[in-house]
Design a protein around this motif. Structure first.
Motif, mmCIF file in Angstrom:
data_model
loop_
_atom_site.group_PDB
_atom_site.id
_atom_site.type_symbol
_atom_site.label_atom_id
_atom_site.label_comp_id
_atom_site.label_asym_id
_atom_site.label_seq_id
_atom_site.Cartn_x
_atom_site.Cartn_y
_atom_site.Cartn_z
ATOM 1 N N PHE A 10 18.812 -20.019 15.341
ATOM 2 C CA PHE A 10 18.474 -19.013 14.627
ATOM 3 C C PHE A 10 19.059 -17.695 15.106
ATOM 4 O O PHE A 10 19.301 -16.730 14.475
ATOM 5 N N VAL A 11 18.899 -17.547 16.478
ATOM 6 C CA VAL A 11 19.397 -16.354 17.078
ATOM 7 C C VAL A 11 20.978 -16.240 16.853
ATOM 8 O O VAL A 11 21.513 -14.988 16.334
ATOM 9 N N ILE A 13 22.658 -17.520 14.083
ATOM 10 C CA ILE A 13 22.844 -17.291 12.707
ATOM 11 C C ILE A 13 22.527 -15.597 12.678
ATOM 12 O O ILE A 13 23.146 -15.019 11.920
ATOM 13 N N ALA A 14 21.288 -15.033 13.334
ATOM 14 C CA ALA A 14 21.335 -13.761 13.042
ATOM 15 C C ALA A 14 22.361 -12.791 13.535
ATOM 16 O O ALA A 14 22.924 -11.856 13.071
ATOM 17 N N LEU A 15 22.811 -13.215 14.718
ATOM 18 C CA LEU A 15 24.017 -12.635 15.397
ATOM 19 C C LEU A 15 25.182 -12.705 14.329
ATOM 20 O O LEU A 15 26.063 -11.551 13.973
ATOM 21 N N TYR A 17 25.495 -13.343 11.019
ATOM 22 C CA TYR A 17 25.119 -12.578 9.715
ATOM 23 C C TYR A 17 25.374 -11.117 10.092
ATOM 24 O O TYR A 17 25.484 -10.207 9.257
ATOM 25 N N GLY A 18 24.569 -10.661 11.082
ATOM 26 C CA GLY A 18 24.345 -9.153 11.156
ATOM 27 C C GLY A 18 25.454 -8.501 11.663
ATOM 28 O O GLY A 18 25.813 -7.325 11.022
ATOM 29 N N TYR A 19 26.371 -9.189 12.223
ATOM 30 C CA TYR A 19 27.705 -8.543 12.564
ATOM 31 C C TYR A 19 28.430 -8.636 11.397
ATOM 32 O O TYR A 19 28.995 -7.767 11.042
#
Length: 89
Positions: A10-11, A13-15, A17-19
């Motif tokens: 999940f970390v 995926i967050a990186l 999609y956040g990028y």
């Protein structure tokens, strides 16, 4: 569906999609589509950074971190078993 998955997934995926969302916002507000000389900046950060660098880093992270966690857990269990066997004898 996500039961049993390592939290590092999940970390990652967050990186990822956040990028991508951050770059999308920059494209819409700041970065011009083409500077007239060389290649467009979108080609560089989309094809090279997004597709290659970030995905390879995430793949390594998703393999390396859970393996290390399993090794630590196995080592901890072995130490506990040794402690129990030494105390029980």
């Amino acid at each position: 569906m996500f039961k049993g998955m390592h939290p590092i997934f999940f970390v990652g995926i967050a990186l990822l999609y956040g990028y991508n969302i951050g770059i999308m916002i920059l494209e819409m507000t700041v970065i011009p589509p083409y500077d007239g000389v060389g290649i467009a900046p979108q080609f560089i950060y989309t094809s090279i950074i997004s597709l290659c660098v970030i995905n390879m880093a995430l793949a390594l992270m998703w393999v390396y971190i859970p393996e290390k966690a399993e090794e630590r857990e196995k080592q901890k269990n072995e130490e506990e078993e040794e402690e129990v066997s030494s105390n029980g004898s």
